[in-house]
Every structure is written in C-alpha cells, then in structure tokens.
Design a protein around this motif. Structure first.
Motif, PDB file in Angstrom:
ATOM      1  N   ASP A  14      10.359  -0.768  16.115  1.00  0.00           N
ATOM      2  CA  ASP A  14       9.406  -2.249  17.026  1.00  0.00           C
ATOM      3  C   ASP A  14       7.774  -2.386  16.708  1.00  0.00           C
ATOM      4  OD1 ASP A  14       9.912  -4.655  17.816  1.00  0.00           O
ATOM      5  OD2 ASP A  14       9.142  -3.989  20.163  1.00  0.00           O
ATOM      6  N   ALA A  15       7.618  -1.712  15.186  1.00  0.00           N
ATOM      7  CA  ALA A  15       6.804  -1.600  14.436  1.00  0.00           C
ATOM      8  C   ALA A  15       6.275  -2.352  13.724  1.00  0.00           C
ATOM      9  CB  ALA A  15       5.983  -0.071  13.991  1.00  0.00           C
ATOM     10  N   ASP A  16       5.234  -3.276  13.543  1.00  0.00           N
ATOM     11  CA  ASP A  16       4.650  -4.069  12.562  1.00  0.00           C
ATOM     12  C   ASP A  16       4.488  -3.612  11.247  1.00  0.00           C
ATOM     13  OD1 ASP A  16       5.266  -6.628  14.142  1.00  0.00           O
ATOM     14  OD2 ASP A  16       3.107  -5.324  14.791  1.00  0.00           O
ATOM     15  N   GLY A  17       3.909  -2.262  11.264  1.00  0.00           N
ATOM     16  CA  GLY A  17       3.550  -1.436   9.884  1.00  0.00           C
ATOM     17  C   GLY A  17       3.701  -0.175  10.601  1.00  0.00           C
ATOM     18  N   TYR A  18       3.076   0.784   9.158  1.00  0.00           N
ATOM     19  CA  TYR A  18       3.178   2.002   9.100  1.00  0.00           C
ATOM     20  C   TYR A  18       1.725   2.352   8.397  1.00  0.00           C
ATOM     21  CZ  TYR A  18       4.934   6.746   8.834  1.00  0.00           C
ATOM     22  OH  TYR A  18       5.666   8.668   9.392  1.00  0.00           O
ATOM     23  N   LEU A  19       1.063   3.651   9.182  1.00  0.00           N
ATOM     24  CA  LEU A  19      -0.648   3.535   8.660  1.00  0.00           C
ATOM     25  C   LEU A  19      -0.814   5.255   8.827  1.00  0.00           C
ATOM     26  CD1 LEU A  19      -3.292   1.715   8.892  1.00  0.00           C
ATOM     27  CD2 LEU A  19      -3.473   2.603  11.389  1.00  0.00           C
ATOM     28  N   ILE A  20      -1.228   5.468   7.509  1.00  0.00           N
ATOM     29  CA  ILE A  20      -1.457   6.777   7.410  1.00  0.00           C
ATOM     30  C   ILE A  20      -3.317   6.606   7.242  1.00  0.00           C
ATOM     31  CG2 ILE A  20      -1.742   8.606   5.719  1.00  0.00           C
ATOM     32  CD1 ILE A  20       1.158   7.523   5.237  1.00  0.00           C
ATOM     33  N   ASP A  21      -3.655   7.508   7.971  1.00  0.00           N
ATOM     34  CA  ASP A  21      -5.576   7.699   8.026  1.00  0.00           C
ATOM     35  C   ASP A  21      -5.522   9.226   6.936  1.00  0.00           C
ATOM     36  OD1 ASP A  21      -8.128   7.885   7.672  1.00  0.00           O
ATOM     37  OD2 ASP A  21      -8.593   7.360  10.572  1.00  0.00           O
ATOM     38  N   ALA A  22      -5.961   9.273   5.982  1.00  0.00           N
ATOM     39  CA  ALA A  22      -6.465  10.409   5.478  1.00  0.00           C
ATOM     40  C   ALA A  22      -6.811  10.323   4.124  1.00  0.00           C
ATOM     41  CB  ALA A  22      -4.328  11.211   5.037  1.00  0.00           C
ATOM     42  N   ASP A  23      -7.092  11.750   3.177  1.00  0.00           N
ATOM     43  CA  ASP A  23      -7.129  11.559   1.665  1.00  0.00           C
ATOM     44  C   ASP A  23      -6.200  11.966   1.291  1.00  0.00           C
ATOM     45  OD1 ASP A  23      -6.761  14.591   1.831  1.00  0.00           O
ATOM     46  OD2 ASP A  23      -8.696  14.990   2.246  1.00  0.00           O
ATOM     47  N   SER A  24      -6.191  11.929  -0.073  1.00  0.00           N
ATOM     48  CA  SER A  24      -4.811  12.137  -0.484  1.00  0.00           C
ATOM     49  C   SER A  24      -4.427  13.350  -1.225  1.00  0.00           C
ATOM     50  CB  SER A  24      -4.703  11.178  -2.172  1.00  0.00           C
ATOM     51  OG  SER A  24      -6.405  12.138  -2.658  1.00  0.00           O
ATOM     52  N   THR A  25      -4.917  14.461  -0.415  1.00  0.00           N
ATOM     53  CA  THR A  25      -4.300  15.879  -0.476  1.00  0.00           C
ATOM     54  C   THR A  25      -2.498  15.397   0.627  1.00  0.00           C
ATOM     55  OG1 THR A  25      -6.217  16.466   1.154  1.00  0.00           O
ATOM     56  CG2 THR A  25      -6.605  16.749  -1.001  1.00  0.00           C
ATOM     57  N   ASP A  26      -2.910  14.692   1.714  1.00  0.00           N
ATOM     58  CA  ASP A  26      -1.912  14.613   2.005  1.00  0.00           C
ATOM     59  C   ASP A  26      -0.892  13.650   1.324  1.00  0.00           C
ATOM     60  OD1 ASP A  26      -0.101  12.654   3.604  1.00  0.00           O
ATOM     61  OD2 ASP A  26      -1.299  13.431   5.443  1.00  0.00           O
ATOM     62  N   ALA A  27       0.055  14.676   1.420  1.00  0.00           N
ATOM     63  CA  ALA A  27       1.385  13.702  -0.179  1.00  0.00           C
ATOM     64  C   ALA A  27       1.648  12.204   1.034  1.00  0.00           C
ATOM     65  CB  ALA A  27       2.315  14.736   0.085  1.00  0.00           C
ATOM     66  N   ASP A  28       1.892  12.456   1.465  1.00  0.00           N
ATOM     67  CA  ASP A  28       2.478  10.717   2.178  1.00  0.00           C
ATOM     68  C   ASP A  28       1.723  10.081   1.964  1.00  0.00           C
ATOM     69  OD1 ASP A  28       4.576  12.218   3.371  1.00  0.00           O
ATOM     70  OD2 ASP A  28       4.523  12.282   5.211  1.00  0.00           O
ATOM     71  N   GLN A  29       0.205  10.522   2.218  1.00  0.00           N
ATOM     72  CA  GLN A  29      -0.848   9.502   1.830  1.00  0.00           C
ATOM     73  C   GLN A  29      -0.885   9.148  -0.226  1.00  0.00           C
ATOM     74  OE1 GLN A  29      -2.676   6.938   1.971  1.00  0.00           O
ATOM     75  NE2 GLN A  29      -4.483   7.686   2.695  1.00  0.00           N
ATOM     76  N   TYR A  30      -1.132  10.128  -0.051  1.00  0.00           N
ATOM     77  CA  TYR A  30      -0.812  10.080  -1.899  1.00  0.00           C
ATOM     78  C   TYR A  30       0.425   9.435  -2.182  1.00  0.00           C
ATOM     79  CZ  TYR A  30      -0.720  11.062  -6.893  1.00  0.00           C
ATOM     80  OH  TYR A  30      -1.125  10.515  -8.474  1.00  0.00           O
ATOM     81  N   TYR A  31       1.819   9.469  -1.739  1.00  0.00           N
ATOM     82  CA  TYR A  31       3.328   8.628  -2.092  1.00  0.00           C
ATOM     83  C   TYR A  31       2.870   7.192  -2.189  1.00  0.00           C
ATOM     84  CZ  TYR A  31       8.198   7.542  -2.179  1.00  0.00           C
ATOM     85  OH  TYR A  31       9.071   7.208  -2.522  1.00  0.00           O
ATOM     86  N   LEU A  32       2.435   6.618  -0.816  1.00  0.00           N
ATOM     87  CA  LEU A  32       2.273   5.604  -0.398  1.00  0.00           C
ATOM     88  C   LEU A  32       1.854   5.049  -1.199  1.00  0.00           C
ATOM     89  CD1 LEU A  32       4.362   4.425   2.136  1.00  0.00           C
ATOM     90  CD2 LEU A  32       2.717   4.860   3.615  1.00  0.00           C
ATOM     91  N   SER A  33       0.596   4.611  -1.150  1.00  0.00           N
ATOM     92  CA  SER A  33      -0.219   4.380  -1.668  1.00  0.00           C
ATOM     93  C   SER A  33      -0.745   4.418  -2.939  1.00  0.00           C
ATOM     94  CB  SER A  33      -2.386   5.086  -1.202  1.00  0.00           C
ATOM     95  OG  SER A  33      -2.686   6.175  -1.822  1.00  0.00           O
ATOM     96  N   GLY A  34      -0.323   4.933  -3.813  1.00  0.00           N
ATOM     97  CA  GLY A  34      -0.408   5.892  -5.227  1.00  0.00           C
ATOM     98  C   GLY A  34      -1.927   5.955  -5.762  1.00  0.00           C
ATOM     99  N   PHE A  35      -2.514   6.872  -4.745  1.00  0.00           N
ATOM    100  CA  PHE A  35      -4.205   6.204  -5.057  1.00  0.00           C
ATOM    101  C   PHE A  35      -4.779   8.371  -4.636  1.00  0.00           C
ATOM    102  CE2 PHE A  35      -8.616   5.632  -4.256  1.00  0.00           C
ATOM    103  CZ  PHE A  35      -8.947   5.623  -4.970  1.00  0.00           C
TER     104      PHE A  35
END
Length: 389
Positions: A14-35
């Motif tokens: 029941d969440a409106d969104g998924y949030l990541i706060d990390a730099d791109s060495t976090d693989a989930d961050q890089y995967y979702l952001s593409g940056f």
C-alpha cells in the motif's frame, strides 16, 4: 526492464512509490535510475522514475544519461529558501517531502538498508516509510535481459583473458626447491595479481581485489592470498571483474598446480570437477538453487567428505554454497545454496563447488552460466585442468 514485480509489491505494501537514497555503487540505485554518480541522490519510482539531486553538479549529465522521466534538484523545491530558517538538515527533510508531495506520494517503500536519518526525516514530515523486506528491486535484477546477459558475457571474456595471462605466467615458472621463479625472481601472489589486473584494465574492466591463494591460504575460500607461490601445491585463482562501462561483472575460478600435486589433491580435484559437472547438469528452469546445491553435496558426501549440509559445524570439506547470482553485484540473487529458490530463464549464476582443509590447501572450480528455456548456457570458455603445462 520489467518492473511489474515492483508494481505488485508497491500494491501489496500500500505504498505510492519506491524510494532509494544512495550513490550508484548501490546496484539497486544504478539499476532503477540508470545513472552513475559518486554522491547519494534520491530515486523515486511510482510507475515512472524521478531523480532528485542535492546539488546541480550532476544535473545536466543526469538529464542526458539517466533513464528517468524527470530530473530535479533541491533548489527546485525551495531548499535554499528554507536553509536560514530551518538549518541544513531540516531543510533537506522538508525538501525531500516536497519532492514526494509533487508526485502525490504519501507512503514509500524503501530497501532494508535505507538511511535511517532520511527515513526519520520523512516520517517527521508525515510521509509513511515502510521497509521492503523482500528487497524487490534486487529480486527484479536477478532476471537478466538479453542486453544484460551480453554485458556479463563481455566481462567474462575479459576474465578469460586475465586467467590465461595468469596461467601463462605460471607456465613460465621454474621450480627451484620450494620456490617458483620467473626470470630469476620469486613468483608471488602479488605478482600474479598484477598480471591479472593489468590484463583486465586493458580490456576495460576493473578489479579492486582478486584471489590468488596457495597452500593453507587457499583453505579459506575468501583469503586473497599473499607471498610466494609454491610448487606442487594447489593455487586457487578467483577473478571477478567489473566492466567499467556497463558495471556488470564476470566471475571464474580455476585451481592450478605447477609441478606434481600429491594424491590427495588430485583426488580432491577430480571430486570437485565431478561435483561441478553434476551441479551443472541439475540446472534447468523450475529446478531450485537448493536442487543444484544438493547435486554437488551428493558427490562429496558419497565420497565420505564433509559438507555443511551434512555437518553445519564443519570447518573443512565443502564449506560454502554451490553458487550465487552475478550481475551489477558480484554476489546477488538468486542463491544456489540450501535456501535457493526456483531458477528462471535469465538468471545468471555461478557453479563453484570446492574442498578446503588447511592441511591440504583448497581446490575450487567455477563457471558462470545463464539459465535458458531448456537448460543453461555456459558463459565461460576456459579449460578445466589442474596441472600447468
């Protein structure tokens, strides 16, 4: 990229969104952001992807390179105006909340290792924050697209070149008593690692650490190894490079011996090769990682050698899982071990059984494969052989 599992998870939480706060060495961050960025930034997924940066430093590049639908900065949400009245930390919390409010997000799911300060600050601003214990983005990453598999394959080609360079250097070694000499110099773990890392760099890959472990060092599966390499003893070489452009990894292990290995090492090597081949044969869609692990354990236990399946307290024998997923992380889902779930086409996994005892040393053989619709494809093209010719 198929994010339907993430959409379903957001519905379940029941969440409106998924949030990541990390730099791109976090693989989930890089995967979702593409940056790719060295400093932490926010990625919000609400069916589309939105990025928020503290500073403008990465703003222009993110607009060009990321896969986000929108790229914004703290200043776009009043951060500068809040600084004097609220102070830096409180202004940041309010700015993040304003960013989420702009997308009608009142509740976010976050990874289990989400920064506590960010979570507390959002909650203080009335945003509900719930931990995604199932690590859904990590689970989504486990199923690779054809493009991702090509990235892994390219990293593995570089890996094979590095392994060949290492084996060639071992082949040049002369036995001098209990030493190996190359051009009159003692051959060390460090010298072999240098050859590996230089070869990888020339092929666009990077590696902070590799394993070149001889003798008792090789009895610890993650001992990086150091010092002189010795003849007639098993030398484990485990290389796991990351392509500097795509960020995807390769992974391969071979065990070599310069000279004549003793009877026990030969027996262990033959058993490990058999366990490796039995595990490979067990890979198919619908099989589980646990099934594949069991196939390797069966070989060792039938030979009277200990495994963690048979004896959870053993410190010798087969003392790790049979494999793991490989992609943006060198160790990721799916597991190929006692708790390994169902394998699916697109899963990229290692098969790496091994045996370890400080009195003997260690042996390990590892290939990198992808699960296909009718079995698997081996992404590794490198011979399996113990004695260096």
């Amino acid at each position: 990229m198929d994010l339907s599992k993430l959409d379903a998870r957001l519905d379940a939480l029941d969440a409106d969104g998924y949030l990541i706060d990390a730099d791109s060495t976090d693989a989930d961050q890089y995967y979702l952001s593409g940056f790719d960025a060295p400093d932490p930034f926010l990625t919000l997924y609400d069916g589309s992807t939105h990025l928020l940066f503290v500073r403008s430093l990465e703003f222009g590049r993110a607009k060009r390179e990321s896969r986000a639908a929108s790229v914004e900065r703290f200043t776009d949400y009043g951060y500068d105006d809040r600084l004097e009245a609220d102070g830096r930390r409180e202004a940041a919390h309010r700015t993040r909340a304003a960013f989420l409010d702009a997308y009608d997000v009142e509740a976010v799911a976050v990874p289990p290792r989400f920064p506590l300060q960010t979570a507390d600050g959002l909650r203080k601003q009335g945003i509900e924050v719930v931990a995604d214990a199932e690590q859904t983005v990590t689970a989504v990453r486990a199923s690779k697209t054809d493009e991702e598999i090509d990235h892994v394959r390219a990293a593995q080609r570089a890996n094979e070149a590095a392994m060949a360079a290492a084996e060639d250097l071992l082949g040049q070694a002369e036995i001098d008593g209990d030493r190996l000499l190359v051009d009159g110099e003692v051959l060390t773990s460090e010298r072999l690692k240098e050859e590996i890392e230089v070869t990888l760099l020339r092929r666009g890959c990077a590696l902070d650490e590799t394993i070149v472990a001889c003798g008792a060092d090789a009895a610890d599966p993650h001992d990086r190894g150091s010092g002189p390499l010795r003849p007639h003893e098993p030398i484990i070489i485990d290389i796991f490079p990351q392509d500097k452009t795509t960020k995807y990894h390769g992974d391969m292990t071979r065990t070599f011996c310069v000279g004549e290995p003793d009877e026990q090492v030969r027996e262990w090597y033959d058993l490990t090769e058999r366990a490796y081949r039995e595990a490979l044969a067990a890979v198919e869609p619908g099989a589980t990682g646990a099934d594949v692990h069991d196939a390797a354990c069966d070989v060792y236990e039938d030979a009277g050698l200990p495994t963690l399946r048979d004896d959870p307290g053993t410190e010798t024998g087969f003392i790790h899982s049979t494999g793991h997923g490989v992609g943006l992380d060198v160790h990721e889902l799916p597991s190929v071990g006692p708790d390994g779930g169902e394998l699916e086409p697109g899963h990229v996994i290692t098969i790496e059984p091994g045996l370890y005892d400080p009195a003997v040393g260690g042996v390990r053989i590892e290939d990198l494969i992808v699960v296909t619709d009718d079995g698997y494809e081996n992404l590794t093209d490198y011979p399996v052989s113990l004695v260096v010719e």
